[in-house]
Design a protein around this motif. Structure first.
Motif, PDB file in Angstrom:
ATOM      1  N   ASN A  31       0.836  -1.207   0.000  1.00  0.00           N
ATOM      2  CA  ASN A  31       0.000   0.000   0.000  1.00  0.00           C
ATOM      3  C   ASN A  31       0.868   1.253   0.000  1.00  0.00           C
ATOM      4  O   ASN A  31       2.111   1.166  -0.018  1.00  0.00           O
ATOM      5  N   GLU A  32       0.220   2.432   0.044  1.00  0.00           N
ATOM      6  CA  GLU A  32       0.973   3.681  -0.052  1.00  0.00           C
ATOM      7  C   GLU A  32       1.894   3.891   1.144  1.00  0.00           C
ATOM      8  O   GLU A  32       2.912   4.566   1.049  1.00  0.00           O
ATOM      9  N   ALA A  33       1.525   3.285   2.290  1.00  0.00           N
ATOM     10  CA  ALA A  33       2.366   3.409   3.493  1.00  0.00           C
ATOM     11  C   ALA A  33       3.549   2.441   3.458  1.00  0.00           C
ATOM     12  O   ALA A  33       4.409   2.479   4.331  1.00  0.00           O
ATOM     13  N   GLY A  34       3.587   1.567   2.434  1.00  0.00           N
ATOM     14  CA  GLY A  34       4.692   0.621   2.310  1.00  0.00           C
ATOM     15  C   GLY A  34       4.436  -0.723   2.969  1.00  0.00           C
ATOM     16  O   GLY A  34       5.323  -1.584   2.988  1.00  0.00           O
ATOM     17  N   ARG A  36       3.226  -4.445   3.233  1.00  0.00           N
ATOM     18  CA  ARG A  36       3.118  -5.486   2.216  1.00  0.00           C
ATOM     19  C   ARG A  36       1.971  -6.442   2.492  1.00  0.00           C
ATOM     20  O   ARG A  36       1.696  -6.750   3.641  1.00  0.00           O
ATOM     21  N   MET A  37       1.376  -6.943   1.422  1.00  0.00           N
ATOM     22  CA  MET A  37       0.286  -7.923   1.482  1.00  0.00           C
ATOM     23  C   MET A  37      -0.845  -7.407   2.377  1.00  0.00           C
ATOM     24  O   MET A  37      -0.987  -7.799   3.537  1.00  0.00           O
ATOM     25  N   VAL A  38      -1.607  -6.496   1.826  1.00  0.00           N
ATOM     26  CA  VAL A  38      -2.671  -5.844   2.593  1.00  0.00           C
ATOM     27  C   VAL A  38      -3.918  -5.605   1.740  1.00  0.00           C
ATOM     28  O   VAL A  38      -3.836  -5.521   0.510  1.00  0.00           O
ATOM     29  N   PHE A  39      -5.046  -5.480   2.431  1.00  0.00           N
ATOM     30  CA  PHE A  39      -6.243  -4.951   1.799  1.00  0.00           C
ATOM     31  C   PHE A  39      -6.139  -3.425   1.805  1.00  0.00           C
ATOM     32  O   PHE A  39      -5.611  -2.838   2.763  1.00  0.00           O
ATOM     33  N   GLY A  40      -6.655  -2.798   0.774  1.00  0.00           N
ATOM     34  CA  GLY A  40      -6.601  -1.337   0.641  1.00  0.00           C
ATOM     35  C   GLY A  40      -7.293  -0.613   1.787  1.00  0.00           C
ATOM     36  O   GLY A  40      -6.916   0.503   2.135  1.00  0.00           O
ATOM     37  N   GLN A  41      -8.336  -1.239   2.347  1.00  0.00           N
ATOM     38  CA  GLN A  41      -9.025  -0.710   3.536  1.00  0.00           C
ATOM     39  C   GLN A  41      -9.063  -1.846   4.538  1.00  0.00           C
ATOM     40  O   GLN A  41      -9.434  -2.964   4.167  1.00  0.00           O
ATOM     41  N   GLU A  42      -8.765  -1.559   5.781  1.00  0.00           N
ATOM     42  CA  GLU A  42      -8.755  -2.652   6.775  1.00  0.00           C
ATOM     43  C   GLU A  42      -9.943  -2.578   7.726  1.00  0.00           C
ATOM     44  O   GLU A  42     -10.410  -3.595   8.211  1.00  0.00           O
ATOM     45  N   LEU A  43     -10.420  -1.378   8.000  1.00  0.00           N
ATOM     46  CA  LEU A  43     -11.649  -1.223   8.774  1.00  0.00           C
ATOM     47  C   LEU A  43     -12.700  -0.715   7.796  1.00  0.00           C
ATOM     48  O   LEU A  43     -12.640   0.425   7.341  1.00  0.00           O
ATOM     49  N   ILE A  44     -13.623  -1.590   7.429  1.00  0.00           N
ATOM     50  CA  ILE A  44     -14.572  -1.296   6.349  1.00  0.00           C
ATOM     51  C   ILE A  44     -15.941  -1.046   6.966  1.00  0.00           C
ATOM     52  O   ILE A  44     -16.579  -1.968   7.467  1.00  0.00           O
ATOM     53  N   LYS A  45     -16.370   0.210   6.939  1.00  0.00           N
ATOM     54  CA  LYS A  45     -17.679   0.573   7.492  1.00  0.00           C
ATOM     55  C   LYS A  45     -18.738   0.405   6.412  1.00  0.00           C
ATOM     56  O   LYS A  45     -18.586   0.918   5.300  1.00  0.00           O
ATOM     57  N   ALA A  46     -19.796  -0.314   6.750  1.00  0.00           N
ATOM     58  CA  ALA A  46     -20.845  -0.590   5.767  1.00  0.00           C
ATOM     59  C   ALA A  46     -22.195  -0.592   6.464  1.00  0.00           C
ATOM     60  O   ALA A  46     -22.273  -0.457   7.690  1.00  0.00           O
ATOM     61  N   LYS A  47     -23.236  -0.718   5.648  1.00  0.00           N
ATOM     62  CA  LYS A  47     -24.580  -0.857   6.216  1.00  0.00           C
ATOM     63  C   LYS A  47     -25.300  -1.970   5.459  1.00  0.00           C
ATOM     64  O   LYS A  47     -24.851  -2.376   4.374  1.00  0.00           O
ATOM     65  N   VAL A  48     -26.399  -2.437   6.019  1.00  0.00           N
ATOM     66  CA  VAL A  48     -27.162  -3.504   5.373  1.00  0.00           C
ATOM     67  C   VAL A  48     -27.594  -3.031   3.977  1.00  0.00           C
ATOM     68  O   VAL A  48     -28.074  -1.899   3.832  1.00  0.00           O
ATOM     69  N   GLY A  49     -27.395  -3.875   2.995  1.00  0.00           N
ATOM     70  CA  GLY A  49     -27.714  -3.530   1.604  1.00  0.00           C
ATOM     71  C   GLY A  49     -26.478  -3.176   0.795  1.00  0.00           C
ATOM     72  O   GLY A  49     -26.505  -3.246  -0.431  1.00  0.00           O
TER      73      GLY A  49
END
Ligand SMILES: [Cu+2]
Length: 158
Positions: A31-34, A36-49
Motif C-alpha cells: 500500500n501507499e504506506a509501504g 506489504r500484502m494488505v487490503f486497501g481498507q482494513e476497517l470497512i464501514k458498511a450498512k445492510v444492503g
C-alpha cells in the motif's frame, strides 16, 4: 420536459445512494504506506444492503470470510485467487475477512456493518494465525472505540 427529467434523475440518484453503496477494496502487494500484502481498507464501514467488492489489483490474493466470524444469518463468501468477489451485507455486525495465503502476514480486514459490534467476542474466538489475528484484535478495538453507542447496547444485552 427537460426539468422533469432532471428532477427524476436527481431523485433516482439520491435514493439509490441512500439505499446501497458498493464499497471497493483493493487487494495489494504493497500500500501507499509501504505495508506489504494488505487490503486497501482494513476497517470497512458498511450498512445492510451495501456490497463490498474486493478487487484483484495485484496478483496472488483472494478474499473470504472466516468461519464463525460473521453475523448470525449472514452468508459466508469465498473468493477465488486473482478474482474479484462481492460480499453483500444482509445483517449488522462484524465480519473478519482474510486473504487465505497471506492471513498470517496480516492480510486481513474487518467489516463493521450498521455500527454493530455486538458479535466482537465471537469474532475474537476465530483462530486467525500470526499477524492477522493480532490485526483483527486491533481492528475490533478500533471499531469498539468508534461506535460507543452500539457497544453500550451490546453490554446491556449481555
Ligand atoms: Cu494476499
Amino acid at each position: 420536459m427537460k426539468n422533469t427529467l432532471l428532477a427524476a434523475t436527481v431523485l433516482f440518484a439520491s435514493s439509490s445512494f441512500a439505499l446501497a453503496e458498493t464499497i471497493e477494496v483493493e487487494m495489494l502487494n504493497k500500500n501507499e504506506a509501504g505495508d506489504r500484502m494488505v487490503f486497501g481498507q482494513e476497517l470497512i464501514k458498511a450498512k445492510v444492503g451495501d456490497v463490498i467488492r474486493f478487487i484483484p489489483t495485484d496478483k496472488s490474493h483472494n478474499a473470504q470470510s472466516v468461519k464463525d466470524a460473521l453475523p448470525n444469518g449472514q452468508e459466508p463468501f469465498r473468493g477465488k485467487m486473482n478474482k474479484a468477489v462481492e460480499y453483500e451485507i444482509t445483517e449488522t455486525g462484524l465480519t473478519a475477512i482474510i486473504c487465505l495465503p497471506h492471513q498470517n502476514m496480516g492480510m486481513v480486514a474487518l467489516v463493521v456493518a450498521g455500527d454493530d459490534v455486538s458479535n466482537a467476542e465471537q469474532v475474537l474466538k476465530a483462530r486467525i494465525p500470526g499477524k492477522g489475528g493480532k490485526k483483527i484484535e486491533a481492528l475490533i478495538e478500533q471499531a469498539r472505540s468508534t461506535v460507543p453507542t452500539a457497544e453500550n447496547a451490546s453490554e446491556q444485552n449481555s
